[in-house]
Scaffold this motif. Structure first.
Motif, PDB file in Angstrom:
ATOM      1  N   LEU A 152     -12.885 -75.148 117.664  1.00 11.92           N
ATOM      2  CA  LEU A 152     -13.115 -74.341 116.471  1.00 11.92           C
ATOM      3  C   LEU A 152     -14.577 -74.389 116.039  1.00 11.92           C
ATOM      4  O   LEU A 152     -15.145 -73.384 115.641  1.00 11.92           O
ATOM      5  CB  LEU A 152     -12.229 -74.823 115.324  1.00 11.92           C
ATOM      6  N   LYS A 153     -15.185 -75.556 116.122  1.00 12.49           N
ATOM      7  CA  LYS A 153     -16.568 -75.711 115.680  1.00 12.49           C
ATOM      8  C   LYS A 153     -17.559 -75.090 116.652  1.00 12.49           C
ATOM      9  O   LYS A 153     -18.616 -74.625 116.259  1.00 12.49           O
ATOM     10  CB  LYS A 153     -16.893 -77.192 115.506  1.00 12.49           C
ATOM     11  N   SER A 154     -17.223 -75.083 117.937  1.00  8.81           N
ATOM     12  CA  SER A 154     -18.190 -74.638 118.934  1.00  8.81           C
ATOM     13  C   SER A 154     -18.293 -73.123 119.058  1.00  8.81           C
ATOM     14  O   SER A 154     -19.229 -72.619 119.659  1.00  8.81           O
ATOM     15  CB  SER A 154     -17.848 -75.233 120.304  1.00  8.81           C
ATOM     16  N   GLU A 186     -19.294 -69.492 118.274  1.00  9.56           N
ATOM     17  CA  GLU A 186     -20.344 -68.843 117.504  1.00  9.56           C
ATOM     18  C   GLU A 186     -19.827 -67.509 116.985  1.00  9.56           C
ATOM     19  O   GLU A 186     -19.059 -66.834 117.648  1.00  9.56           O
ATOM     20  CB  GLU A 186     -21.568 -68.578 118.377  1.00  9.56           C
ATOM     21  N   ASN A 203     -10.277 -79.219 117.163  1.00 11.06           N
ATOM     22  CA  ASN A 203     -11.356 -79.128 116.178  1.00 11.06           C
ATOM     23  C   ASN A 203     -12.684 -78.817 116.842  1.00 11.06           C
ATOM     24  O   ASN A 203     -13.487 -78.052 116.312  1.00 11.06           O
ATOM     25  CB  ASN A 203     -11.461 -80.427 115.383  1.00 11.06           C
ATOM     26  N   LYS A 204     -12.933 -79.403 118.006  1.00  9.86           N
ATOM     27  CA  LYS A 204     -14.184 -79.153 118.724  1.00  9.86           C
ATOM     28  C   LYS A 204     -14.275 -77.698 119.146  1.00  9.86           C
ATOM     29  O   LYS A 204     -15.330 -77.071 119.041  1.00  9.86           O
ATOM     30  CB  LYS A 204     -14.275 -80.060 119.942  1.00  9.86           C
TER      31      LYS A 204
END
Length: 51
Positions: free
Chosen positions: A13-15, A17, A10-11
Motif C-alpha cells: 500500500l505504501k509503495s 505511487e 502494508n508495504k
C-alpha cells in the motif's frame, strides 16, 4: 508478535505511487507536469507526449 502477511500488505500500500493526471485542476489537458516527471524517471530518454 508481528504478522508477516500484514506487513507485506502494508508495504504494498505504501509503495504505490499516485499516477499523474494529464489534466489540470480545471479539467484542461496540461502535459507539462506529466512530461517533466516522465523525463525525470527515464533520465531524459522518454519521448514528449503531445496528446
Amino acid at each position: 508478535m508481528k504478522n508477516r502477511k500484514r506487513q507485506r500488505e502494508n508495504k504494498k500500500l505504501k509503495s504505490k505511487e499516485e499516477m499523474l493526471d494529464k489534466r489540470n485542476g480545471c479539467g484542461i489537458k496540461d502535459l507539462t507536469a506529466y512530461n517533466a516527471v516522465l523525463q525525470i524517471r527515464t533520465q531524459g530518454k522518454a519521448a514528449i507526449v503531445l496528446k
